[in-house]
Design a protein around this motif. Structure first.
Motif: not given
Length: 269
Positions: A245-269
């Protein structure tokens, strides 16, 4: 890092795969500190892992697949679509065949062919199955360098390995913590938690070696890894993060995770 750049791509893939396994080991080791970690924390970390995997599937796998197909004179979207669907289909077949149990589920809900395996083994089998595409993705990324693809670079492959390693930390804890709650000793919970990612360096080497000798299949291989990872995210990671039932906090985590991976790939790749 100069020593790393001087290695062959198969050895680079092996080291990257060992790194992703090591991050799982660190996550599983958290069970020594947190006997019963907060469910909200676990769900947030699982959401983060899902966001990383979704971003990696596009930025590190599908987009390069389309670019490489175009450079190789193929119809750009064909390898991406065919490989993506094939990756999902293969994971679905493995999901139907391999006995496994998703965390948080009673043993009566075990999937795959009928077996007498204990609940512990079934839980570890589920995570092990879902770690295969992650190792394959790392291997394929490094194999693309050895195949001489102009758009493939060591920095981008390293970014993918770092992203998968980061999301492996919560996965390690997500395996070891439920085992600890089941009454297993701390040491055994840690052991089985880290064992779930041992397939990653193995499949990293396999992926790198295959694409080096079969360059024409590389765009398909990249998309295949993406399809397999997205299947894992939708089939397992997201549902598990929403289970309590922690849908809000898991969704927030997913948004942050996507942003972190996007940053890594664009900045380093």
């Amino acid at each position: 890092m100069s020593w790393f750049y001087s290695l062959g791509v198969v050895m680079q893939a092996l080291i990257a795969g060992l790194f992703t396994w090591f991050m799982t080991l660190l996550g599983a080791g958290s069970v020594f500190i947190f006997k019963n970690p907060s469910r909200k924390l676990l769900d947030m970390m699982l959401g983060f892992a899902a966001g990383v995997m979704i971003a990696a599937s596009f930025w590190s796998l599908l987009a390069p697949s389309i670019d490489m197909a175009e450079r190789m004179g193929m119809i750009p979207w064909v390898p991406a679509v065919v490989g993506f669907l094939l990756g999902a289909v293969v994971l679905r077949i493995m999901d139907l065949v391999l006995p496994h149990l998703h965390p948080g589920e009673p043993i009566e809900h075990a999937e795959g062919i009928h077996t007498t395996w204990k609940k512990t083994v079934l839980l570890v089998a589920a995570i092990t199955l879902h770690n295969i595409p992650e190792g394959l993705a790392v291997g394929v990324a490094f194999g693309a360098i050895g195949a001489g693809i102009p758009s493939a670079g060591v920095a981008g492959a390293i970014a993918l390995a770092i992203g998968i390693g980061i999301q492996n930390f919560p996965e390690g804890l997500a395996v070891s913590a439920p085992l600890r709650r089941e009454g297993m000793s701390v040491g055994a919970s840690f052991f089985w938690g880290q064992m779930s990612a041992m397939v990653e360096p193995v499949f990293a080497v396999i992926g790198a070696a295959l694409v080096m000798v079969m360059q024409p299949v590389l765009p398909y291989a990249l998309a295949f890894a993406a399809g397999a990872m997205i299947f894992v995210v939708i089939e397992d990671v997201i549902p598990e993060s929403q289970l309590s039932g922690n849908s809000d906090i898991s969704t927030h985590g997913a948004i942050v995770g996507f942003a972190v991976m996007m940053l890594l790939d664009v900045a380093l790749g």
